[in-house]
Design an enzyme around this catalytic site. Sequence first.
Site, PDB file in Angstrom:
ATOM      1  N   ASN A  46      35.315 100.982  30.493  1.00  0.00           N
ATOM      2  CA  ASN A  46      34.416  99.998  29.906  1.00  0.00           C
ATOM      3  C   ASN A  46      35.199  98.762  29.475  1.00  0.00           C
ATOM      4  O   ASN A  46      36.355  98.844  29.055  1.00  0.00           O
ATOM      5  CB  ASN A  46      33.572 100.581  28.760  1.00  0.00           C
ATOM      6  CG  ASN A  46      34.356 101.313  27.694  1.00  0.00           C
ATOM      7  OD1 ASN A  46      35.433 101.840  27.951  1.00  0.00           O
ATOM      8  ND2 ASN A  46      33.818 101.354  26.493  1.00  0.00           N
ATOM      9  N   ASN A  49      32.941  92.595  25.359  1.00  0.00           N
ATOM     10  CA  ASN A  49      32.989  91.144  25.266  1.00  0.00           C
ATOM     11  C   ASN A  49      32.563  90.711  23.869  1.00  0.00           C
ATOM     12  O   ASN A  49      31.731  91.373  23.238  1.00  0.00           O
ATOM     13  CB  ASN A  49      32.036  90.549  26.318  1.00  0.00           C
ATOM     14  CG  ASN A  49      32.261  89.070  26.512  1.00  0.00           C
ATOM     15  OD1 ASN A  49      31.726  88.251  25.777  1.00  0.00           O
ATOM     16  ND2 ASN A  49      33.059  88.731  27.486  1.00  0.00           N
ATOM     17  N   TYR A  52      28.484  90.642  22.716  1.00  0.00           N
ATOM     18  CA  TYR A  52      28.407  92.108  22.870  1.00  0.00           C
ATOM     19  C   TYR A  52      27.608  92.592  24.085  1.00  0.00           C
ATOM     20  O   TYR A  52      27.995  93.529  24.756  1.00  0.00           O
ATOM     21  CB  TYR A  52      27.803  92.756  21.618  1.00  0.00           C
ATOM     22  CG  TYR A  52      28.588  92.567  20.342  1.00  0.00           C
ATOM     23  CD1 TYR A  52      29.894  92.081  20.350  1.00  0.00           C
ATOM     24  CD2 TYR A  52      28.010  92.876  19.111  1.00  0.00           C
ATOM     25  CE1 TYR A  52      30.600  91.895  19.171  1.00  0.00           C
ATOM     26  CE2 TYR A  52      28.705  92.704  17.928  1.00  0.00           C
ATOM     27  CZ  TYR A  52      29.997  92.211  17.958  1.00  0.00           C
ATOM     28  OH  TYR A  52      30.690  92.046  16.796  1.00  0.00           O
ATOM     29  N   GLU A  59      30.994 103.445  33.954  1.00  0.00           N
ATOM     30  CA  GLU A  59      30.304 103.951  35.148  1.00  0.00           C
ATOM     31  C   GLU A  59      29.952 102.829  36.110  1.00  0.00           C
ATOM     32  O   GLU A  59      30.195 102.911  37.319  1.00  0.00           O
ATOM     33  CB  GLU A  59      29.003 104.679  34.754  1.00  0.00           C
ATOM     34  CG  GLU A  59      29.212 105.913  33.899  1.00  0.00           C
ATOM     35  CD  GLU A  59      29.171 105.633  32.413  1.00  0.00           C
ATOM     36  OE1 GLU A  59      29.692 104.576  31.971  1.00  0.00           O
ATOM     37  OE2 GLU A  59      28.627 106.465  31.674  1.00  0.00           O
ATOM     38  N   CYS A  90      24.550 105.851  29.762  1.00  0.00           N
ATOM     39  CA  CYS A  90      23.390 105.100  29.278  1.00  0.00           C
ATOM     40  C   CYS A  90      22.351 104.943  30.390  1.00  0.00           C
ATOM     41  O   CYS A  90      22.624 105.215  31.574  1.00  0.00           O
ATOM     42  CB  CYS A  90      23.830 103.735  28.740  1.00  0.00           C
ATOM     43  SG  CYS A  90      24.123 102.506  30.018  1.00  0.00           S
TER      44      CYS A  90
END
Length: 132
Positions: A46, A49, A52, A59, A90
Amino acid sequence: MKDKTIVETLYEEAMKTRENAYTPYSNFKVGASLLSDNGEIFSGCNVENASYGLSLCAERNTIFSAVARGERKFKAMLIVAEGEAPVKPCGACRQVMAEFGDFDVYLANTKGKIEKTKVSELLPNAFSPKDL
Ligand SMILES: O=c1ccn([C@H]2C[C@H](O)[C@@H](CO)O2)c(=O)[nH]1
Ligand SMILES: [Zn+2]
């Protein structure tokens, strides 16, 4: 290759790439690895930034880099993060997985606990290219 060996390799790759996770905001590091039909392994982490919402999950990062390398068919993905229970992808990532078929998905934690599932279990009745 035996199933166990593939999963071990995927686990090692995901754990290694997880170390590169850029997570100054959540401090929640995730690693993923992906086995293509051609037998190649891709991995990703992941990347967050300061804005957000632009953060990218491990993934999707992994799937997109495999696609950028010309791979579109996958056999298995493994995802690993810290926690008692293996990490759960997610909704956005489940949808992106479903775009590329019903492959095996291994959900893991950093202690070596691994659960096997598959895309259609993670996202039943998905909207997919077949629906267009
Ligand atoms: O399966 C998951 C769950 C969360 N994250 C990331 C998104 C964000 O950077 C951080 C916290 O949600 O973990 C992933 O990469 N994969
Ligand atoms: Zn995600």
